[in-house]
Design an enzyme around this catalytic site. Structure first.
Site, PDB file in Angstrom:
ATOM      1  N   HIS A 152      33.214  40.515  44.054  1.00 36.08           N
ATOM      2  CA  HIS A 152      33.510  39.603  45.158  1.00 36.08           C
ATOM      3  C   HIS A 152      34.239  40.284  46.322  1.00 36.08           C
ATOM      4  CE1 HIS A 152      32.476  36.917  41.961  1.00 36.08           C
ATOM      5  NE2 HIS A 152      32.588  35.849  42.738  1.00 36.08           N
TER       6      HIS A 152
ATOM      7  N   ASP B  94      25.927  38.850  37.135  1.00 35.16           N
ATOM      8  CA  ASP B  94      27.342  38.828  37.498  1.00 35.16           C
ATOM      9  C   ASP B  94      27.908  37.488  37.038  1.00 35.16           C
ATOM     10  OD1 ASP B  94      29.682  39.896  38.896  1.00 35.16           O
ATOM     11  OD2 ASP B  94      29.372  38.266  40.311  1.00 35.16           O
ATOM     12  N   SER B  95      29.221  37.396  37.067  1.00 34.37           N
ATOM     13  CA  SER B  95      29.852  36.125  36.709  1.00 34.37           C
ATOM     14  C   SER B  95      29.634  35.068  37.787  1.00 34.37           C
ATOM     15  CB  SER B  95      31.346  36.341  36.509  1.00 34.37           C
ATOM     16  OG  SER B  95      31.910  36.826  37.708  1.00 34.37           O
TER      17      SER B  95
ATOM     18  N   TYR C  75      35.177  35.052  34.992  1.00 37.59           N
ATOM     19  CA  TYR C  75      35.244  35.859  33.778  1.00 37.59           C
ATOM     20  C   TYR C  75      36.588  36.593  33.697  1.00 37.59           C
ATOM     21  CZ  TYR C  75      30.150  35.709  32.668  1.00 37.59           C
ATOM     22  OH  TYR C  75      28.876  35.344  32.318  1.00 37.59           O
ATOM     23  N   GLY C  76      37.175  36.844  34.852  1.00 40.95           N
ATOM     24  CA  GLY C  76      38.370  37.695  34.934  1.00 40.95           C
ATOM     25  C   GLY C  76      39.450  37.414  33.902  1.00 40.95           C
TER      26      GLY C  76
ATOM     27  N   CYS D 262      28.854  43.084  37.368  1.00 39.61           N
ATOM     28  CA  CYS D 262      30.233  42.624  37.192  1.00 39.61           C
ATOM     29  C   CYS D 262      31.126  43.728  36.606  1.00 39.61           C
ATOM     30  CB  CYS D 262      30.204  41.421  36.251  1.00 39.61           C
ATOM     31  SG  CYS D 262      31.799  40.654  36.005  1.00 39.61           S
TER      32      CYS D 262
ATOM     33  N   GLU E  99      34.656  33.031  45.724  1.00 38.55           N
ATOM     34  CA  GLU E  99      33.623  32.316  44.963  1.00 38.55           C
ATOM     35  C   GLU E  99      33.445  30.884  45.469  1.00 38.55           C
ATOM     36  OE1 GLU E  99      31.640  33.574  42.535  1.00 38.55           O
ATOM     37  OE2 GLU E  99      30.705  31.665  41.977  1.00 38.55           O
TER      38      GLU E  99
ATOM     39  N   CYS F  66      35.719  44.656  42.021  1.00 44.14           N
ATOM     40  CA  CYS F  66      35.241  43.339  41.618  1.00 44.14           C
ATOM     41  C   CYS F  66      34.145  42.985  42.610  1.00 44.14           C
ATOM     42  CB  CYS F  66      36.374  42.323  41.679  1.00 44.14           C
ATOM     43  SG  CYS F  66      35.791  40.643  41.515  1.00 44.14           S
TER      44      CYS F  66
END
Ligand code: DGL
Length: 272
Positions: free
Chosen positions: A187, A11-12, A43-44, A74, A153, A185
């Site tokens: 998160h 994942d990012s 990354y978004g 991700c 994050e 997403c």
């Protein structure tokens, strides 16, 4: 291929632990190697070429570790680099979009599904395209929010003010009357409780981790790749700060006890 080889998950950042914890809970015998690219998070907002470059670099690392399967936790990477990764490696590579759409489609009685995701995922149109293949009568309402991802994050996802902010972000879902909301997403499932509180009277919340872990189990069974024996090794890497990853990550996955630092070339790429 060795059945007891690990499953690689990446994942990012720390959010992909929402996927790792689901896979661990469904498949407790499976060894895992997780990479969170926190050093280059987020990354978004990044261009597709960059996402693809990072995804290949991390997947190469996982392949060198001997993984038997790669799970792209991700959504942003799944929406922009999955085809490339599938064609690049001989091990199975699974993303989250298609399986999540297949899982969510029959849940929507009103045929109106919301997707909360990063700008990268939203502008790729991967979710609406997946739904149009599954059931073209389903209308997909997408909302992009990078700010909400960033709050989680950096560990501020539980702070005061997030509820008010999240409530504003998801107001298009209320206005359009979606009855299913995909937390598109990695998160966002951190906010499942809050989202349920904000939308429970109206929409069922879908975490992509559930659909992808069911698919992982199916693929392992079909390919006769399931691990056996107890005490599987689970290793967690971050390209960012291991102490911060451990602090935030253990709130998502309490089984997280130690984190290793991974240095990838180009890690110093400008943060956005
Ligand atoms: N992990 C990413 C996803 O699921 C979002 C976080 C980011 O912007 O890097 O889309």
């Amino acid at each position: 291929m060795n059945n007891n080889a690990p499953i690689g998950i990446f994942d990012s950042g720390v959010g992909g632990l929402t996927v790792a914890r689901e896979i661990i809970s469904l498949l407790p015998e499976e060894p895992i190697i997780y990479v969170g690219d926190d050093g280059r998070f987020p990354y978004g907002p990044r261009p597709k070429e960059e996402i693809q470059e990072f995804a290949c670099q991390i997947s190469d690392f996982l392949i060198n570790q001997g993984v038997k399967m790669i799970v792209v936790a991700c959504n942003t990477v799944s929406s922009q680099a999955l085809d490339l990764l599938v064609s690049r490696y001989s091990v199975p590579v699974l993303g989250v979009i298609e399986d999540t759409a297949s899982y969510a489609a029959p849940l929507s009685r009103k045929k109106r599904v919301g997707v909360l995701a990063t700008p990268g995922t939203v502008y790729s149109n991967a979710y609406p395209e997946a739904f149009s293949r599954i059931d073209p009568t389903i209308k997909v309402v997408q909302v992009a929010s990078q700010a909400l991802v960033n709050l989680i994050e950096n560990g501020s996802g539980g702070e005061n003010g997030v509820k008010e902010f999240a409530s504003r972000v998801i107001s298009p879902f209320r206005e359009t009357g979606v009855d299913v909301l995909i937390l598109g997403c990695t998160h966002y499932p951190y906010l499942t409780k809050l989202m349920t509180e904000l939308l429970s009277d109206q929409a069922q919340i879908v975490d992509p981790a559930v659909a992808v872990s069911i698919r992982v189990r199916k693929e392992l069974l079909e390919r006769k790749l399931s691990a056996s024996g107890g005490n599987p090794e689970r290793t967690f890497y971050t390209t960012g700060n291991p102490a911060l990853f451990l602090k935030v990550g253990s709130q998502i996955y309490p089984g997280l006890k130690s984190v290793r630092e991974l240095k990838l070339e180009g890690n110093e790429k400008i943060r956005r």
